[in-house]
Design an enzyme around this catalytic site. Structure first.
Site, mmCIF file in Angstrom:
data_model
loop_
_atom_site.group_PDB
_atom_site.id
_atom_site.type_symbol
_atom_site.label_atom_id
_atom_site.label_comp_id
_atom_site.label_asym_id
_atom_site.label_seq_id
_atom_site.Cartn_x
_atom_site.Cartn_y
_atom_site.Cartn_z
ATOM 1 N N LYS A 183 11.966 11.596 -6.120
ATOM 2 C CA LYS A 183 13.380 11.229 -5.932
ATOM 3 C C LYS A 183 13.658 9.881 -6.584
ATOM 4 C CE LYS A 183 15.841 8.938 -2.970
ATOM 5 N NZ LYS A 183 16.883 8.390 -3.880
ATOM 6 N N GLU A 258 4.776 0.099 -2.010
ATOM 7 C CA GLU A 258 4.943 -1.074 -2.872
ATOM 8 C C GLU A 258 6.288 -1.670 -2.496
ATOM 9 O OE1 GLU A 258 2.786 -2.184 -4.962
ATOM 10 O OE2 GLU A 258 1.621 -0.512 -5.756
ATOM 11 N N CYS A 292 10.138 -6.972 -8.180
ATOM 12 C CA CYS A 292 9.505 -7.212 -6.877
ATOM 13 C C CYS A 292 8.486 -8.341 -6.965
ATOM 14 C CB CYS A 292 8.841 -5.937 -6.398
ATOM 15 S SG CYS A 292 7.831 -5.222 -7.677
ATOM 16 N N GLU A 389 13.813 -12.497 0.004
ATOM 17 C CA GLU A 389 13.844 -11.974 -1.345
ATOM 18 C C GLU A 389 15.298 -11.824 -1.784
ATOM 19 O OE1 GLU A 389 12.770 -7.813 -1.994
ATOM 20 O OE2 GLU A 389 11.521 -8.513 -3.645
HETATM 21 P P1 NAP Z 1 15.452 0.770 -1.207
HETATM 22 O O1 NAP Z 1 16.785 0.818 -0.631
HETATM 23 O O2 NAP Z 1 14.284 0.658 -0.305
HETATM 24 O O3 NAP Z 1 15.350 2.065 -2.112
HETATM 25 C C1 NAP Z 1 14.202 2.502 -2.747
HETATM 26 C C2 NAP Z 1 14.211 4.014 -2.793
HETATM 27 O O4 NAP Z 1 14.108 4.525 -1.472
HETATM 28 C C3 NAP Z 1 15.497 4.609 -3.363
HETATM 29 O O5 NAP Z 1 15.184 5.775 -4.076
HETATM 30 C C4 NAP Z 1 16.279 4.923 -2.108
HETATM 31 O O6 NAP Z 1 17.280 5.871 -2.285
HETATM 32 C C5 NAP Z 1 15.182 5.409 -1.205
HETATM 33 N N1 NAP Z 1 15.516 5.367 0.212
HETATM 34 C C6 NAP Z 1 16.462 4.621 0.842
HETATM 35 N N2 NAP Z 1 16.465 4.875 2.165
HETATM 36 C C7 NAP Z 1 15.505 5.805 2.382
HETATM 37 C C8 NAP Z 1 15.021 6.474 3.541
HETATM 38 N N3 NAP Z 1 15.518 6.236 4.757
HETATM 39 N N4 NAP Z 1 14.012 7.362 3.403
HETATM 40 C C9 NAP Z 1 13.480 7.604 2.201
HETATM 41 N N5 NAP Z 1 13.903 7.017 1.067
HETATM 42 C C10 NAP Z 1 14.900 6.117 1.152
HETATM 43 O O7 NAP Z 1 15.259 -0.395 -2.218
HETATM 44 P P2 NAP Z 1 16.205 -0.822 -3.417
HETATM 45 O O8 NAP Z 1 17.270 -1.669 -2.835
HETATM 46 O O9 NAP Z 1 16.588 0.367 -4.210
HETATM 47 O O10 NAP Z 1 15.178 -1.666 -4.324
HETATM 48 C C11 NAP Z 1 14.998 -3.022 -4.163
HETATM 49 C C12 NAP Z 1 13.797 -3.311 -3.290
HETATM 50 O O11 NAP Z 1 12.628 -2.646 -3.740
HETATM 51 C C13 NAP Z 1 13.459 -4.766 -3.309
HETATM 52 O O12 NAP Z 1 13.234 -5.225 -2.010
HETATM 53 C C14 NAP Z 1 12.178 -4.850 -4.142
HETATM 54 O O13 NAP Z 1 11.338 -5.890 -3.865
HETATM 55 C C15 NAP Z 1 11.531 -3.559 -3.871
HETATM 56 N N6 NAP Z 1 10.683 -3.166 -5.006
HETATM 57 C C16 NAP Z 1 9.329 -3.262 -4.889
HETATM 58 C C17 NAP Z 1 8.507 -2.934 -5.959
HETATM 59 C C18 NAP Z 1 7.011 -3.013 -5.866
HETATM 60 O O14 NAP Z 1 6.329 -2.524 -6.735
HETATM 61 N N7 NAP Z 1 6.449 -3.618 -4.854
HETATM 62 C C19 NAP Z 1 9.068 -2.488 -7.134
HETATM 63 C C20 NAP Z 1 10.442 -2.412 -7.233
HETATM 64 C C21 NAP Z 1 11.238 -2.753 -6.159
HETATM 65 P P3 NAP Z 1 18.791 5.361 -2.623
HETATM 66 O O15 NAP Z 1 18.778 5.034 -4.049
HETATM 67 O O16 NAP Z 1 19.676 6.488 -2.284
HETATM 68 O O17 NAP Z 1 19.041 4.166 -1.759
#
Ligand code: NAP
Ligand code: MG
Length: 482
Positions: A183, A258, A292, A389
Site C-alpha cells: 500500500k 522504520e 526520517c 520531529e
Molecule cells: P504515516 O501517517 O505513518 O503514514 C505512513 C503510511 O502508513 C501511509 O501509507 C499511511 O497511509 C499508512 N497508514 C496510516 N495510518 C495507518 C493505519 N492505521 N494502519 C496502517 N497503515 C496506516 O506517516 P507519514 O506522515 O506518511 O510519513 C511521515 C513519517 O514517516 C515521519 O514521521 C517519518 O519520520 C516517518 N518515516 C520514517 C522512515 C524510516 O525509514 N524510518 C522513512 C520515511 C518516513 P495514508 O497515506 O493514507 O496516511
C-alpha cells in the site's frame, strides 16, 4: 552575471503517458477499487494528476488471496536463480524508464527533479540489482523450492521517497521468495502504479506483486489485520507504527518498523568547515527535510558556532526554491497541505519558545505548498523544536563544549535513527560514534545511502533493518540470510 536564465527548460511531463484514472493492481490485472476514489495532485501546483482507486477491506482480501496463491503455486516453488532473473529484468526496466519515473515522482511528490533523477531513481535500480544478486546466493537457493520464505508480506510505505521505499521493501521480499501486497501513501501512489506496469512488462507471474493504493485507516489497517498476511513491513510515523505493533501483537505475523527520527549532526571545532556546511545543508534540506534520518538537530561546538552559522546561512542564500521540474531547483514543494500546516505550527512554536529564527529570503510560488528553508539558533534542549520531529526544512542549532556533552545531547531523544559526526580526529570519531544510540552514523558526510548497508533505528525509531544481508533476514523464517 548568472547564466542560469539560459539553462535548459524544465523537464517536460510529456514523456509521461499517464492514464486519467488508475485501478488497483491485483493478480496481474487492473481492477476497480471498492473504497471511494481519490485525485492525486501535484503539490507544487495543486493541479490534479490522476484519479486513483482506493482499496476497500474486501479489495485487500482479494489482493492477499492473490499473493497467497502466487506464493503457493509459483513463487515459492521457483529456484532462486529464476527469481533473480525477474528481479534483474525489473532493475533493467527501471533504468530504461528512469526519466519517466523521475518526472512522475517529482510531479506527485514535489521534490526536485535533480534529486529524483540523480538520487531516488538510481537508488531504486541499485536496490533491485543488489537483491537480484542475492536470490541465487542463499545457501539453499540451489535446491529448488524456497523452504525459508515467510509467505505473504504486507508492506506499507510513506510519501517522502515513494518509489525508493517500495524498492527497499519489495526487492528483498521477492529475492527471499515472498509475495507482496503493497500500500503506497495516499498522496504519492503514482510511481507504485508505474511499478505495477513494470512488473507486467517484466512478465512477473500474476499475484507476486499486488499494489493497492488506499487510505491508511482502511486499506492499511485491513492489511495489518488480515490473517493471511505473514509479515508486515511498515515505514512511517511512530504513532502509526505503535498502533500496528499493538494490532499484530500475539499473532504469528513478523514485523519490521522504520519510524521517525531526530538526527543529530555533530560538528567539532576541528571539522573541515566548508564540507561540514555542505553536510549540514544536505542533512536537513535534502528532500525539503522530509527525511526520517534527517540531521534536524545541528550540535555545533561552541567556539565555531558563529562561523558555522554564518557560513551556513550564506550557503543557504544560494539555494533556489521553486518549480521542482526545473533542473536548477534545490528546494521543491512540501508534499501536502497537511504537512505544511504541521511544519508551520512547529516552526511557530520554536519562535514562541524563544529560539531565534532565520528564514531564507526568497519568493514562493502562489499555488502549491511551500516552506522557506529555516534555521533556528539559540535553541534549548527543552524546546519543542529540539525534541519533536518536524519533517520539514527546519534546522535547530544547539551548542556543546565537550564531546561528552555532545554525546549526551545527541542521545537526549526518544528516537535513534541517524547521526553525523564531523571531525578530523579519527579516534574522537570512533569514540563518539560508539556512544551514540543511532542506527546509522555518518562520518564526515550525511544522508548517503547504499543497498549493501543496513538501515534502521534504535529506540522509538523502530526495529529491524533494511538493506544488505540484514534486509533479507527480515523476510526469512529463520532470520538467517546465508
Ligand atoms: P504515516 O501517517 O505513518 O503514514 C505512513 C503510511 O502508513 C501511509 O501509507 C499511511 O497511509 C499508512 N497508514 C496510516 N495510518 C495507518 C493505519 N492505521 N494502519 C496502517 N497503515 C496506516 O506517516 P507519514 O506522515 O506518511 O510519513 C511521515 C513519517 O514517516 C515521519 O514521521 C517519518 O519520520 C516517518 N518515516 C520514517 C522512515 C524510516 O525509514 N524510518 C522513512 C520515511 C518516513 P495514508 O497515506 O493514507 O496516511
Ligand atoms: Mg500527490
Amino acid at each position: 552575471m548568472s547564466f542560469l536564465e539560459y539553462a535548459p527548460a524544465p523537464e517536460s511531463t510529456s514523456i509521461l503517458k499517464l492514464q486519467k484514472s488508475y485501478g488497483l493492481f491485483i493478480n496481474g490485472e487492473w481492477v476497480d477499487g471498492g473504497d471511494k476514489s481519490y485525485t492525486t495532485i501535484s503539490p507544487s501546483t495543486e493541479k490534479p494528476i490522476a484519479e486513483i482507486a482506493h482499496a476497500s477491506a474486501k479489495d485487500v482480501d482479494r489482493a492477499v488471496s492473490a499473493a497467497r496463491a502466487a506464493y503457493d503455486t509459483v513463487w515459492s516453488r521457483m529456484s532462486g536463480a529464476d527469481r533473480g532473473k525477474y528481479l534483474f529484468r525489473i532493475a533493467r526496466l527501471i533504468q530504461e524508464r528512469a526519466r519517466e519515473l523521475a518526472v512522475a515522482e517529482t510531479l506527485d511528490n514535489g521534490k526536485p527533479i535533480r534529486e529524483t533523477r540523480d538520487v531516488d531513481i538510481p537508488l531504486v535500480a541499485a536496490w533491485f540489482f543488489h537483491y537480484a544478486g542475492w536470490a541465487d546466493k542463499l545457501e539453499w537457493a540451489g535446491l529448488g523450492p524456497n523452504p525459508k520464505a515467510l509467505g505473504v508480506a504486507g508492506q506499507i510505505i510513506p510519501w517522502n521517497f515513494p518509489l525508493l521505499m517500495l524498492a527497499w521493501k519489495v526487492a528483498p521480499a521477492l529475492a527471499a521468495g515472498n509475495t507482496v501486497v503493497l500500500k503506497p501513501a495516499e498522496t504519492t501512489p503514482l510511481t507504485a502504479l508505474l511499478f505495477a506496469d513494470i512488473c507486467q512488462q517484466a512478465g512477473l507471474p500474476d499475484g507476486v506483486v499486488n499494489i493497492i493504493p488506499g487510505r491508511g485507516e482502511v486499506a492499511g489497517q485491513a492489511l495489518v489485520e488480515h490473517p493471511g498476511v505473514n509479515k508486515i513491513a511498515f515505514t512511517g510515523s511512530t504513532a502509526v507504527g505503535r498502533s500496528i505493533a499493538r494490532t499484530i501483537a500475539g499473532t504469528e505475523k513478523k514485523l519490521t518498523l522504520e519510524l521517525g527520527g531526530k538526527g543529530a549532526n555533530i560538528v567539532f571545532e576541528d571539522a573541515a568547515v566548508d564540507e561540514a556546511v555542505e553536510g549540514i545543508v544536505r542533512g536537513i534540506f535534502f528532500n525539503q527535510g522530509h527525511v526520517c534520518c534527517a540531521g534536524s538537530r545541528l550540535l555545533v561546538q561552541e567556539n565555531v558556532h558563529d562561523e558555522i552559522v554564518e557560513k551556513l546561512t550564506r550557503r543557504l542564500g544560494t539555494l533556489r526554491l521553486g518549480d521542482p521540474l526545473d533542473k536548477n531547483t534545490d528546494i521543491g514543494a512540501i508534499n501536502s497541505k497537511e504537512q505544511l500546516d504541521r511544519i508551520t505550527a512547529l516552526a511557530n512554536t520554536g519562535e514562541s519558545e524563544g529560539a531565534e529564527r532565520w528564514t531564507l529570503d526568497c519568493e514562493i510560488p502562489t499555488n502549491g505548498f511551500w516552506f522557506r528553508p529555516t534555521v533556528f539558533t539559540n535553541v534549548a534542549t527543552s524546546n519543542t523544536i529540539a525534541r519533536e520531529e518536524i519533517f520539514g526544512p527546519v534546522l535547530s542549532v544547539l551548542t556543546f563544549r565537550t564531546a561528552e556533552e555532545a554525546i549526551t545531547k545527541a542521545n537526549n531523544t526518544p528516537y535513534g535513527l541517524s547521526a553525523g559526526i564531523w571531525t578530523q580526529n579519527a579516534s574522537r570519531m570512533l569514540r563518539v560514534a560508539d556512544e551514540l544510540r543511532a542506527g546509522v552514523i555518518w562520518a564526515n558526510t550525511f544522508n548517503q545511502f547504499d543497498p549493501t548497508s543496513p538501515f534502521g533505528g534504535y529506540k522509538e525509531s523502530g526495529y529491524g533493518r533494511e538493506g544488505g544481508r540484514h534486509g533479507l533476514t527480515a523476510y526469512l523464517s529463520n532470520g538467517d540470510a546465508r
